[in-house]
Design an enzyme around this catalytic site. Structure first.
Site, mmCIF file in Angstrom:
data_model
loop_
_atom_site.group_PDB
_atom_site.id
_atom_site.type_symbol
_atom_site.label_atom_id
_atom_site.label_comp_id
_atom_site.label_asym_id
_atom_site.label_seq_id
_atom_site.Cartn_x
_atom_site.Cartn_y
_atom_site.Cartn_z
ATOM 1 N N ALA A 44 -12.623 13.184 -47.288
ATOM 2 C CA ALA A 44 -13.641 12.902 -46.271
ATOM 3 C C ALA A 44 -12.982 12.175 -45.113
ATOM 4 C CB ALA A 44 -14.752 12.034 -46.846
ATOM 5 N N LYS A 45 -13.673 12.088 -44.013
ATOM 6 C CA LYS A 45 -13.193 11.245 -42.900
ATOM 7 C C LYS A 45 -14.384 10.897 -42.036
ATOM 8 C CE LYS A 45 -9.092 9.851 -41.347
ATOM 9 N NZ LYS A 45 -7.850 9.795 -42.124
ATOM 10 N N GLY A 46 -14.271 9.756 -41.359
ATOM 11 C CA GLY A 46 -15.329 9.364 -40.433
ATOM 12 C C GLY A 46 -14.714 8.877 -39.141
#
Ligand code: GLU
Length: 420
Positions: free
Chosen positions: A107-109
């Site tokens: 994931a990444k934000g």
């Protein structure tokens, strides 16, 4: 399938993924789901500024895959954050966790913001409102953020607090890279740099390059580049060049990294530093220096079709995520440059994040020595596996790393099957 857009990092990720799948003999059906992120969340983040005005920032949290475990990946605050960048970064986390075989998806934000323009109170409000907006998809068993470009332990502490206040009890395992006082792990801050140094030594050894005699250039002086340069310097290696966003320094006899780190800490920039024998260079100059080892540890798309022919380093170790474009990769490969890809080279950070999460879930903490020896063991095992496959198939380390990673994710997906 889409054609490659030169600087779209997601398309670049897809190009490598497709090549690895082809080498593995996969049909499109075997991995097509992995060409799409599982979940994409875009949020509006309203923040009351100190002067009373309201600013609305755009934030993202993207979960690329949860096939092998909870989604895992950092959060970056940067003006260039956009959907395609975060999508690529999320997918790279899937491959990174798989290639080093830790039980996570990717994931990444990110938030499109220049945090240097915010006061600490504004940054705090921004972080907390963003956390509240993505909170429904977070959790220690679901998705666990961590630091990335321009975010640090303090920001992780605010995320941990915001999540915990919503739950009504302390949940340290929702985020990694936290301050030690609230459940952070020893060695997490230095972990990415330490991992980069471990693989640099490993590849130099395999390439028959005595690292004690090598000249090394490190692009980027943030948590990854700064720590990597410091570790090399402490080991007595010659760090001939470093740079940050503002400026760069070169001394063919080796720079005094301890003094530079002190200066950077006090002034927040390398600009204005000088020592006997050093000259000021640009970031672009640094990439083309006559050095043996180049560690791009800043941002994406630094090594491009325009400058790849001018690279003189024999070995490149990608400390940053996605520093080399697809075209540059092909040129460097053609030139015989040995390149250790990001998903392997900078995995030290997420490996120690994994240790932090395990310590949080067990509520038992390990000492620094245990952490470093486990980090080294995991990095070397992954490196050896990727290196052996690259030799066996006569392919680049990047394709080899993707093959190892993709095979693990595809196997997990097949075993689980498709719901419903
Ligand atoms: N942001 C780091 C990376 O790109 C660390 C991620 C993590 O620890 O979850 O690998």
């Amino acid at each position: 399938m889409k054609t490659i857009n030169k600087y779209n990092p997601y398309d670049q990720m897809l190009a490598v993924l497709d090549s690895a799948a082809e080498k593995l003999g996969y049909n499109l059906n075997d991995y097509v789901a992995l060409r799409y992120p599982e979940r994409v969340l875009t949020v509006a983040v309203p923040v009351e500024m100190d002067d009373g005005s309201l600013n609305v920032f755009t934030g993202y949290r993207i979960q690329h895959s949860s096939s092998r475990g909870p989604c895992k990946g950092g959060i970056r605050f940067h003006p260039s954050v956009d959907l395609n960048e975060v999508k690529a970064l999320a997918a790279w986390m899937t491959w990174k966790c798989a290639v080093v075989n830790i039980p996570y998806g990717g994931a990444k934000g990110g938030i499109e913001v220049d945090p240097s323009k915010l006061s600490p109170r504004e940054l705090n409000r921004l972080t907390r409102r963003y956390t509240a907006a993505i909170l429904p998809i977070l959790g220690p068993e679901r998705d666990i953020p961590a630091p990335d470009v321009n975010t640090d332990a303090r920001v992780m502490g605010w995320i941990m607090d915001t999540y915990s206040m919503f739950k009504g009890f302390a949940v340290p395992g929702v985020v990694t890279g936290k301050p030690i006082e609230i459940g952070g792990s020893l060695g997490r801050k230095e972990a990415t740099g330490r991992g980069v140094s471990i693989v640099t030594e490993a590849i130099a050894f395999r390439a028959g390059l005595p690292i004690q005699k090598a000249k090394i250039a490190v692009q980027g002086f943030g948590n990854v580049g700064g720590t990597t340069a410091k570790i090399f310097y402490e080991k007595g290696y010659t760090v001939a060049a470093v740079s940050d966003v503002d400026s760069g320094l070169y001394n063919e006899k080796g720079l005094n990294i301890a003094a530079i780190a002190k200066y950077a800490e006090a002034n927040n920039t390398l600009k204005g530093y000088s020592e006997k024998g050093s000259v000021e260079i640009s970031n672009e100059d640094l990439l083309k220096l006559d050095v043996d080892i180049l560690v791009p540890a800043a941002m994406e798309n630094q090594l491009t079709a325009e400058n790849a022919n001018g690279i003189k380093a024999k070995i490149i170790v990608e400390g940053a995520n996605g520093p080399t474009t697809t075209e540059a990769d092909a040129i460097l490969n053609e030139k015989g440059v040995i390149l250790v890809p990001d998903i392997l080279a900078n995995a030290g950070g997420v490996i120690v994040s994994y240790f932090e999460w395990v310590q949080n879930l067990q509520a038992i903490f390990w000492d620094e020595h245990e952490i470093y020896s486990m980090l080294k063991r995991i990095m070397i095992k992954a490196f050896d596996e990727v290196y052996a496959l690259a030799c066996e198939k006569d392919i680049s380390l990047r394709i080899s790393a993707y093959m190892v990673a993709l095979d693990r994710v595809v196997k997990a997906k097949k075993i689980r099957g498709i719901f419903p």
